[in-house]
Design a protein around this motif. Structure first.
Motif, mmCIF file in Angstrom:
data_model
loop_
_atom_site.group_PDB
_atom_site.id
_atom_site.type_symbol
_atom_site.label_atom_id
_atom_site.label_comp_id
_atom_site.label_asym_id
_atom_site.label_seq_id
_atom_site.Cartn_x
_atom_site.Cartn_y
_atom_site.Cartn_z
ATOM 1 N N LEU A 129 -51.204 85.460 21.097
ATOM 2 C CA LEU A 129 -50.904 86.043 20.508
ATOM 3 C C LEU A 129 -50.800 86.537 18.847
ATOM 4 C CD1 LEU A 129 -47.276 87.483 22.218
ATOM 5 C CD2 LEU A 129 -49.278 89.112 21.946
ATOM 6 N N ASP A 130 -51.122 85.235 18.234
ATOM 7 C CA ASP A 130 -51.151 84.685 16.683
ATOM 8 C C ASP A 130 -52.525 84.824 16.719
ATOM 9 O OD1 ASP A 130 -48.129 84.461 15.558
ATOM 10 O OD2 ASP A 130 -48.108 82.302 17.527
ATOM 11 N N VAL A 131 -53.542 85.104 17.938
ATOM 12 C CA VAL A 131 -54.719 85.030 18.036
ATOM 13 C C VAL A 131 -55.320 86.472 18.422
ATOM 14 C CG1 VAL A 131 -57.167 84.323 18.658
ATOM 15 C CG2 VAL A 131 -54.974 82.370 17.898
ATOM 16 N N LEU A 132 -54.588 86.607 19.270
ATOM 17 C CA LEU A 132 -54.648 88.393 19.884
ATOM 18 C C LEU A 132 -54.373 89.941 18.725
ATOM 19 C CD1 LEU A 132 -53.402 88.130 23.200
ATOM 20 C CD2 LEU A 132 -55.844 87.783 22.854
ATOM 21 N N TYR A 133 -53.488 89.247 18.080
ATOM 22 C CA TYR A 133 -53.368 90.436 17.167
ATOM 23 C C TYR A 133 -54.301 90.483 15.361
ATOM 24 C CZ TYR A 133 -48.704 92.003 19.370
ATOM 25 O OH TYR A 133 -47.963 92.551 20.130
ATOM 26 N N PRO A 134 -54.332 89.072 15.084
ATOM 27 C CA PRO A 134 -55.138 89.478 13.634
ATOM 28 C C PRO A 134 -56.696 89.759 14.192
ATOM 29 C CG PRO A 134 -54.376 86.714 14.240
ATOM 30 C CD PRO A 134 -54.115 87.842 14.975
ATOM 31 N N ILE A 135 -56.927 89.575 15.417
ATOM 32 C CA ILE A 135 -58.245 89.966 16.257
ATOM 33 C C ILE A 135 -58.637 91.282 16.475
ATOM 34 C CG2 ILE A 135 -60.191 90.288 17.846
ATOM 35 C CD1 ILE A 135 -58.935 87.641 19.349
ATOM 36 N N HIS A 136 -57.628 92.062 16.382
ATOM 37 C CA HIS A 136 -56.805 93.462 17.114
ATOM 38 C C HIS A 136 -56.648 93.895 15.570
ATOM 39 C CE1 HIS A 136 -54.713 97.315 16.239
ATOM 40 N NE2 HIS A 136 -55.764 97.455 17.090
ATOM 41 N N ALA A 137 -56.673 93.008 14.681
ATOM 42 C CA ALA A 137 -56.720 93.648 13.105
ATOM 43 C C ALA A 137 -58.769 93.881 12.514
ATOM 44 C CB ALA A 137 -55.965 92.566 12.049
ATOM 45 N N ARG A 142 -63.335 97.665 11.942
ATOM 46 C CA ARG A 142 -64.666 97.072 11.935
ATOM 47 C C ARG A 142 -65.363 96.084 11.855
ATOM 48 N NH1 ARG A 142 -66.019 101.054 15.614
ATOM 49 N NH2 ARG A 142 -65.126 103.087 15.421
ATOM 50 N N ALA A 143 -65.000 95.085 11.443
ATOM 51 C CA ALA A 143 -65.228 93.938 11.313
ATOM 52 C C ALA A 143 -66.964 93.620 12.404
ATOM 53 C CB ALA A 143 -64.637 92.700 11.581
ATOM 54 N N ALA A 144 -67.805 92.232 11.208
ATOM 55 C CA ALA A 144 -68.718 92.364 11.615
ATOM 56 C C ALA A 144 -67.639 90.880 13.339
ATOM 57 C CB ALA A 144 -69.481 91.367 11.023
ATOM 58 N N LEU A 145 -69.446 90.780 14.199
ATOM 59 C CA LEU A 145 -68.763 89.604 15.183
ATOM 60 C C LEU A 145 -68.519 88.541 14.922
ATOM 61 C CD1 LEU A 145 -71.334 90.952 18.007
ATOM 62 C CD2 LEU A 145 -68.609 91.184 18.029
ATOM 63 N N ALA A 146 -68.957 87.907 13.583
ATOM 64 C CA ALA A 146 -68.923 86.487 13.418
ATOM 65 C C ALA A 146 -67.558 86.810 12.641
ATOM 66 C CB ALA A 146 -69.711 86.273 12.000
ATOM 67 N N ASP A 147 -67.315 87.797 12.051
ATOM 68 C CA ASP A 147 -66.012 87.841 10.849
ATOM 69 C C ASP A 147 -64.690 88.031 12.264
ATOM 70 O OD1 ASP A 147 -67.110 87.711 8.651
ATOM 71 O OD2 ASP A 147 -67.024 89.971 8.377
ATOM 72 N N ILE A 148 -64.824 88.109 13.329
ATOM 73 C CA ILE A 148 -63.588 88.501 14.109
ATOM 74 C C ILE A 148 -63.738 87.013 14.538
ATOM 75 C CG2 ILE A 148 -63.436 89.436 16.490
ATOM 76 C CD1 ILE A 148 -65.051 91.759 15.813
ATOM 77 N N ALA A 149 -65.024 86.083 15.363
ATOM 78 C CA ALA A 149 -64.886 84.961 15.340
ATOM 79 C C ALA A 149 -64.293 83.819 14.748
ATOM 80 C CB ALA A 149 -66.574 84.646 16.352
ATOM 81 N N GLU A 150 -64.552 83.733 13.237
ATOM 82 C CA GLU A 150 -64.126 83.360 12.023
ATOM 83 C C GLU A 150 -62.434 83.478 12.286
ATOM 84 O OE1 GLU A 150 -64.928 80.523 10.998
ATOM 85 O OE2 GLU A 150 -64.137 80.314 8.840
ATOM 86 N N ARG A 151 -61.456 84.400 11.768
ATOM 87 C CA ARG A 151 -60.353 85.304 11.791
ATOM 88 C C ARG A 151 -60.011 84.344 13.067
ATOM 89 N NH1 ARG A 151 -57.644 89.487 10.243
ATOM 90 N NH2 ARG A 151 -55.268 88.940 9.955
#
Ligand SMILES: [Mg+2]
Length: 204
Positions: A129-137, A142-151
């Protein structure tokens, strides 16, 4: 743009590859605070999904995602199986139940909440969940794909100083501190693989 079928097949292969390449590392992470089988379990789950590819090819995207979730529950096992399974089953159901124009971020949010209920966990418990919630944010803005992966990657790293509150690692108490959560790590790896695949194969 790819068909649903090609997209699903491509994503499955990208995820299987990411897990296969990192299975040993995931087992090492799990050895530190659990029973050392997370990489093996994830690999078994991915292999089972790959074996299902033929059956998935006749399904719509939401139906396929839901079916993959069911396969993961039955094959990953451990604590991660029900959590990853719930995530995908709920995303599939959410996407199926609304029209195509509805946004993925909302479907994802509801699915993550279902994972939290399933695991009786919350943010900060040192779980995926500590990864899933930030992905949701990131999805919401509407972040770029690379930013989602980095987050996702950074968020997995940030589970290291957390004290585990759920699962086997919780029995370690303070000794769980200093180790990255294996579920958070696999979640970040899968996110990176998915984002990379979408970046290469789908127009933004
Ligand atoms: Mg384990």
């Amino acid at each position: 743009m790819q068909s649903d079928q090609a997209l699903i097949a491509g994503l499955i292969e990208a995820c299987r590859e990411a897990i296969a390449q990192n299975a040993e590392h995931l087992c090492e992470l799990d050895s530190a605070i659990g029973d050392g089988d997370h990489g093996t379990n994830m690999r078994r789950g991915c292999d089972a999904v790959c074996a299902e590819r033929q059956n998935l090819s006749g399904l719509s995207f939401p139906e396929a995602v839901e079916k993959i979730g069911i396969t993961l529950v039955m094959n990953i096992g451990g604590a991660a199986g029900p959590l990853y399974g719930t995530l995908l089953m709920e995303i599939g159901r959410e996407l199926r139940d609304r029209d195509k124009t509805s946004d993925f971020a909302t479907a994802f949010e509801r699915a993550v909440d279902a994972v939290a209920r399933r695991g009786r966990s919350r943010s900060g418990d040192k779980t995926l969940l500590d990864v899933l919630y930030p992905i949701h944010a990131e999805l919401t803005r509407r972040a770029a794909l690379a930013d989602i992966a980095e987050r996702a990657r950074l968020s997995a790293d940030r589970t290291a100083p957390m004290r585990a509150m759920r699962g086997r690692a919780a029995y370690l108490g303070d000794r769980s501190i200093g180790h990255v959560d294996p579920g958070a790590s696999s979640c970040a790896l899968l996110t990176a693989a998915i984002c990379r695949y979408l970046g290469e194969h789908r127009a933004a």
